[in-house]
Design a protein around this motif. Structure first.
Motif, short mmCIF file in Angstrom:
data_model
loop_
_atom_site.label_atom_id
_atom_site.label_comp_id
_atom_site.label_asym_id
_atom_site.label_seq_id
_atom_site.Cartn_x
_atom_site.Cartn_y
_atom_site.Cartn_z
N MET A 1 0.84 -1.19 0.00
CA MET A 1 0.00 0.00 0.00
C MET A 1 0.87 1.24 0.00
O MET A 1 2.05 1.18 0.31
CB MET A 1 -0.91 0.00 1.22
N LYS A 2 0.25 2.36 -0.32
CA LYS A 2 1.00 3.62 -0.35
C LYS A 2 0.13 4.74 0.18
O LYS A 2 -1.04 4.57 0.48
CB LYS A 2 1.47 3.92 -1.76
N LEU A 3 0.74 5.89 0.28
CA LEU A 3 0.05 7.09 0.70
C LEU A 3 -0.66 7.69 -0.50
O LEU A 3 -0.11 7.74 -1.58
CB LEU A 3 1.08 8.09 1.24
N LYS A 4 -1.89 8.11 -0.32
CA LYS A 4 -2.66 8.73 -1.40
C LYS A 4 -2.51 10.24 -1.30
O LYS A 4 -2.80 10.82 -0.28
CB LYS A 4 -4.13 8.33 -1.29
N ARG A 5 -2.04 10.86 -2.38
CA ARG A 5 -1.85 12.31 -2.40
C ARG A 5 -3.12 12.94 -2.94
O ARG A 5 -3.53 12.67 -4.07
CB ARG A 5 -0.65 12.67 -3.25
N VAL A 6 -3.74 13.79 -2.13
CA VAL A 6 -4.99 14.44 -2.47
C VAL A 6 -4.79 15.95 -2.44
O VAL A 6 -4.25 16.48 -1.48
CB VAL A 6 -6.11 14.05 -1.48
N LYS A 7 -5.23 16.62 -3.50
CA LYS A 7 -5.19 18.08 -3.53
C LYS A 7 -6.62 18.59 -3.40
O LYS A 7 -7.52 18.14 -4.10
CB LYS A 7 -4.58 18.57 -4.85
N ILE A 8 -6.81 19.54 -2.51
CA ILE A 8 -8.12 20.14 -2.31
C ILE A 8 -8.06 21.57 -2.79
O ILE A 8 -7.22 22.34 -2.34
CB ILE A 8 -8.53 20.07 -0.83
N GLN A 9 -8.94 21.90 -3.73
CA GLN A 9 -9.00 23.25 -4.28
C GLN A 9 -10.26 23.95 -3.79
O GLN A 9 -11.35 23.39 -3.86
CB GLN A 9 -9.03 23.19 -5.82
N ILE A 10 -10.12 25.16 -3.32
CA ILE A 10 -11.25 25.98 -2.91
C ILE A 10 -11.57 26.90 -4.09
O ILE A 10 -10.71 27.69 -4.50
CB ILE A 10 -10.93 26.79 -1.64
N HIS A 118 -13.38 -1.47 -1.33
CA HIS A 118 -11.93 -1.60 -1.18
C HIS A 118 -11.32 -0.23 -0.90
O HIS A 118 -11.64 0.74 -1.56
CB HIS A 118 -11.30 -2.15 -2.47
N TYR A 119 -10.43 -0.22 0.07
CA TYR A 119 -9.64 0.97 0.40
C TYR A 119 -8.20 0.50 0.44
O TYR A 119 -7.79 -0.20 1.35
CB TYR A 119 -10.07 1.55 1.75
N ASN A 120 -7.44 0.83 -0.59
CA ASN A 120 -6.09 0.29 -0.74
C ASN A 120 -5.00 1.33 -0.50
O ASN A 120 -4.02 1.38 -1.24
CB ASN A 120 -5.93 -0.32 -2.13
N TRP A 121 -5.17 2.14 0.51
CA TRP A 121 -4.19 3.19 0.80
C TRP A 121 -3.81 3.12 2.28
O TRP A 121 -4.60 2.72 3.11
CB TRP A 121 -4.78 4.56 0.49
N ASP A 122 -2.60 3.56 2.57
CA ASP A 122 -2.17 3.65 3.97
C ASP A 122 -2.72 4.90 4.62
O ASP A 122 -2.89 4.95 5.83
CB ASP A 122 -0.64 3.68 4.06
N GLY A 123 -2.97 5.93 3.83
CA GLY A 123 -3.48 7.19 4.37
C GLY A 123 -3.50 8.26 3.32
O GLY A 123 -3.33 7.99 2.14
N PHE A 124 -3.75 9.47 3.76
CA PHE A 124 -3.86 10.63 2.86
C PHE A 124 -2.80 11.65 3.18
O PHE A 124 -2.47 11.89 4.34
CB PHE A 124 -5.22 11.33 3.04
N ASP A 125 -2.27 12.27 2.17
CA ASP A 125 -1.43 13.45 2.29
C ASP A 125 -2.23 14.55 1.60
O ASP A 125 -2.33 14.58 0.39
CB ASP A 125 -0.09 13.21 1.57
N ILE A 126 -2.83 15.42 2.39
CA ILE A 126 -3.75 16.42 1.85
C ILE A 126 -3.07 17.76 1.73
O ILE A 126 -2.49 18.28 2.70
CB ILE A 126 -5.02 16.54 2.72
N ALA A 127 -3.11 18.33 0.52
CA ALA A 127 -2.57 19.67 0.28
C ALA A 127 -3.74 20.59 -0.04
O ALA A 127 -4.54 20.29 -0.90
CB ALA A 127 -1.60 19.63 -0.90
N VAL A 128 -3.84 21.68 0.68
CA VAL A 128 -4.93 22.64 0.47
C VAL A 128 -4.35 23.88 -0.20
O VAL A 128 -3.33 24.38 0.19
CB VAL A 128 -5.60 23.02 1.80
#
Length: 128
Positions: A1-10, A118-128
Motif C-alpha cells: 500500500m501507499k500514501l494517497k496524495r490528495v489536492k483540495i481546491q477551494i 476496497h480501500y487500498n491506501w495507507d493514508g492521505f497526504d492532503i494539500a490545500v
C-alpha cells in the motif's frame, strides 16, 4: 500500500461545479487527475465540505474497510453497527470521489451480485 496524495481546491461555485464534473469524467475513464503529482483532486466551494466528505463516521467506515476487509456493504454496516441505507450512501459518495473502489462480485451459487468496498491506501497526504 501507499500514501494517497490528495489536492483540495477551494473555488467559486461555478468553477467547483465544472471541476467536479471534469474530475468525475476523468475518474470514470480511469485517467489521471488534473494534477499529475496527485492521486486525486477535490474541488470544494469551501473547507466545510471537507468535513462532510471525511466525517467521523466516514473515517470509521474507511478504517473498517481497510482493517476488516468486508465482503459486502451489508457486512460493513453490521461491523459499524449502522443502518445499511446510511452506509450505502456514504460508500457511494466515497466511491464517487475516488476515495474507495467498489467491486461487484458473485459468489458461487448466489443469484445476486454483492458490492465489495476496497480501500487500498495507507493514508492521505492532503494539500490545500
Amino acid at each position: 500500500m501507499k500514501l494517497k496524495r490528495v489536492k483540495i481546491q477551494i473555488e467559486s461555485y461555478q468553477n467547483f461545479k465544472e471541476g467536479v464534473i471534469e474530475d468525475f469524467k476523468r475518474a470514470q475513464k480511469r485517467q489521471p487527475s488534473r494534477d499529475a503529482d496527485c492521486d486525486l483532486v477535490l474541488s470544494l466551494p469551501d473547507l466545510s465540505y471537507l468535513a462532510k466528505i471525511l466525517s467521523i463516521e466516514r473515517l470509521r467506515l474507511l478504517k473498517a474497510i481497510k482493517d476488516e476487509k468486508p465482503e459486502s456493504i451489508y457486512q460493513l454496516a453490521k461491523l459499524l453497527n449502522r443502518a445499511i441505507s446510511n452506509v450505502q450512501k456514504d460508500v457511494a459518495e466515497l466511491a464517487e470521489y475516488g476515495i474507495i473502489e467498489l467491486k461487484k462480485k458473485r459468489k458461487k451459487g448466489q443469484k445476486r451480485e454483492t458490492v465489495e468496498p476496497h480501500y487500498n491506501w495507507d493514508g492521505f497526504d492532503i494539500a490545500v
